[in-house]
Design a protein around this motif. Structure first.
Motif, PDB file in Angstrom:
ATOM      1  N   ASP A 175      33.627  77.385  75.731  1.00 21.26           N
ATOM      2  CA  ASP A 175      34.058  76.655  76.927  1.00 21.26           C
ATOM      3  C   ASP A 175      33.527  75.224  76.958  1.00 21.26           C
ATOM      4  OD1 ASP A 175      31.458  77.515  77.232  1.00 21.26           O
ATOM      5  OD2 ASP A 175      31.676  78.135  79.314  1.00 21.26           O
ATOM      6  N   GLY A 176      32.932  74.765  75.863  1.00 22.46           N
ATOM      7  CA  GLY A 176      32.368  73.423  75.811  1.00 22.46           C
ATOM      8  C   GLY A 176      33.229  72.470  75.007  1.00 22.46           C
ATOM      9  N   PRO A 177      32.615  71.383  74.557  1.00 21.38           N
ATOM     10  CA  PRO A 177      33.345  70.397  73.758  1.00 21.38           C
ATOM     11  C   PRO A 177      33.663  70.927  72.368  1.00 21.38           C
ATOM     12  CG  PRO A 177      31.020  69.879  73.793  1.00 21.38           C
ATOM     13  CD  PRO A 177      31.214  71.028  74.739  1.00 21.38           C
ATOM     14  N   ILE A 178      34.492  70.185  71.647  1.00 24.74           N
ATOM     15  CA  ILE A 178      34.818  70.551  70.269  1.00 24.74           C
ATOM     16  C   ILE A 178      33.561  70.362  69.425  1.00 24.74           C
ATOM     17  CG2 ILE A 178      36.176  69.895  68.239  1.00 24.74           C
ATOM     18  CD1 ILE A 178      38.369  69.000  70.243  1.00 24.74           C
ATOM     19  N   PRO A 179      33.097  71.404  68.756  1.00 29.96           N
ATOM     20  CA  PRO A 179      31.889  71.263  67.938  1.00 29.96           C
ATOM     21  C   PRO A 179      32.178  70.473  66.662  1.00 29.96           C
ATOM     22  CG  PRO A 179      32.789  73.466  67.697  1.00 29.96           C
ATOM     23  CD  PRO A 179      33.625  72.762  68.731  1.00 29.96           C
ATOM     24  N   THR A 180      31.143  69.869  66.102  1.00 31.13           N
ATOM     25  CA  THR A 180      31.267  69.216  64.807  1.00 31.13           C
ATOM     26  C   THR A 180      31.472  70.318  63.773  1.00 31.13           C
ATOM     27  OG1 THR A 180      29.836  67.407  65.523  1.00 31.13           O
ATOM     28  CG2 THR A 180      30.093  67.728  63.138  1.00 31.13           C
TER      29      THR A 180
ATOM     30  N   LYS B 239      21.803  69.679  77.430  1.00 31.39           N
ATOM     31  CA  LYS B 239      21.900  69.196  78.797  1.00 31.39           C
ATOM     32  C   LYS B 239      23.186  69.726  79.430  1.00 31.39           C
ATOM     33  CE  LYS B 239      21.240  64.674  80.933  1.00 31.39           C
ATOM     34  NZ  LYS B 239      21.201  63.240  80.631  1.00 31.39           N
ATOM     35  N   TYR B 240      23.151  69.913  80.743  1.00 32.76           N
ATOM     36  CA  TYR B 240      24.351  70.325  81.470  1.00 32.76           C
ATOM     37  C   TYR B 240      25.315  69.146  81.551  1.00 32.76           C
ATOM     38  CZ  TYR B 240      27.406  72.138  85.109  1.00 32.76           C
ATOM     39  OH  TYR B 240      28.501  72.566  85.820  1.00 32.76           O
ATOM     40  N   GLU B 241      26.585  69.382  81.207  1.00 32.10           N
ATOM     41  CA  GLU B 241      27.623  68.365  81.359  1.00 32.10           C
ATOM     42  C   GLU B 241      28.671  68.909  82.318  1.00 32.10           C
ATOM     43  OE1 GLU B 241      29.278  66.690  77.782  1.00 32.10           O
ATOM     44  OE2 GLU B 241      27.410  65.651  77.321  1.00 32.10           O
ATOM     45  N   ALA B 242      28.819  68.210  83.435  1.00 33.92           N
ATOM     46  CA  ALA B 242      29.720  68.659  84.495  1.00 33.92           C
ATOM     47  C   ALA B 242      31.162  68.764  84.015  1.00 33.92           C
ATOM     48  CB  ALA B 242      29.628  67.717  85.693  1.00 33.92           C
ATOM     49  N   VAL B 243      31.589  67.872  83.130  1.00 35.99           N
ATOM     50  CA  VAL B 243      32.972  67.892  82.669  1.00 35.99           C
ATOM     51  C   VAL B 243      33.303  69.212  81.969  1.00 35.99           C
ATOM     52  CG1 VAL B 243      32.572  66.768  80.429  1.00 35.99           C
ATOM     53  CG2 VAL B 243      34.774  66.517  81.559  1.00 35.99           C
ATOM     54  N   PHE B 244      32.328  69.810  81.294  1.00 35.53           N
ATOM     55  CA  PHE B 244      32.544  71.093  80.616  1.00 35.53           C
ATOM     56  C   PHE B 244      31.996  72.266  81.425  1.00 35.53           C
ATOM     57  CE2 PHE B 244      32.216  67.959  77.101  1.00 35.53           C
ATOM     58  CZ  PHE B 244      33.525  68.033  76.685  1.00 35.53           C
ATOM     59  N   LYS B 245      31.255  71.984  82.478  1.00 35.04           N
ATOM     60  CA  LYS B 245      30.659  72.996  83.356  1.00 35.04           C
ATOM     61  C   LYS B 245      29.771  73.970  82.584  1.00 35.04           C
ATOM     62  CE  LYS B 245      34.282  72.672  86.764  1.00 35.04           C
ATOM     63  NZ  LYS B 245      35.683  72.674  86.710  1.00 35.04           N
ATOM     64  N   THR B 246      29.006  73.430  81.614  1.00 39.68           N
ATOM     65  CA  THR B 246      28.104  74.258  80.819  1.00 39.68           C
ATOM     66  C   THR B 246      27.055  73.367  80.155  1.00 39.68           C
ATOM     67  OG1 THR B 246      27.989  76.001  79.147  1.00 39.68           O
ATOM     68  CG2 THR B 246      29.495  74.191  78.695  1.00 39.68           C
TER      69      THR B 246
END
Length: 147
Positions: free
Chosen positions: A61-66, A90-97
């Protein structure tokens, strides 16, 4: 009419200059032999100030991993998966995780077993880089000589 044409050309040129693709990550590569049968491939990302690149080990549910994809070769075999140093989590609100990322520079390492004295390690990298305003998904290819 001539002034209108000149103004139109000036606007188009200005738009073209500002529409250039952003590349906030520069990649560099090296290889270091451990012995005659083993080597380490070093893949370094240099990230512009204000941007960050994500870990290989992200959540669904997060960003695209390297992601590193190595082209199969008779000259070498991969020894495990690529490793990375400890990143910033760190928590990133855009990904909510919580996400793990790197700022400034990060060196990923891939151990290989050599089947010949020299090899050419080829492949590609898929990654996402973000700042506080936007994210960019990108990819690049690499070719790293191991002598």
């Amino acid at each position: 009419m001539k002034k209108f044409l000149m103004l139109t050309v000036a606007v188009l040129l200005t738009t073209t200059v500002f529409a250039q693709i952003e590349k906030p990550v520069k990649w560099s590569y090296a290889a270091k032999k451990i012995n005659s049968k083993e080597a380490v491939v070093l893949i370094k990302a240099t990230v512009q100030k204000g941007w960050h690149i994500y870990s290989q080990f992200g959540k669904d549910d997060g960003p695209i991993p390297t992601t590193f994809t190595f082209t199969p070769s008779k000259d070498y075999t991969l020894a495990g998966k690529a490793s990375e140093p400890k990143g910033i989590t760190k928590y990133e609100a855009v990904f909510k995780t919580n996400v793990t990322y790197f700022e400034n520079t990060v060196i990923f390492q891939q151990k290989i077993k050599l089947n010949k004295a020299a090899a050419m390690v080829k492949g590609s990298i898929e990654y996402m880089v973000c700042n506080e305003f936007k994210c960019i998904k990108d990819d690049t290819e690499f070719s790293i000589p191991v002598n």
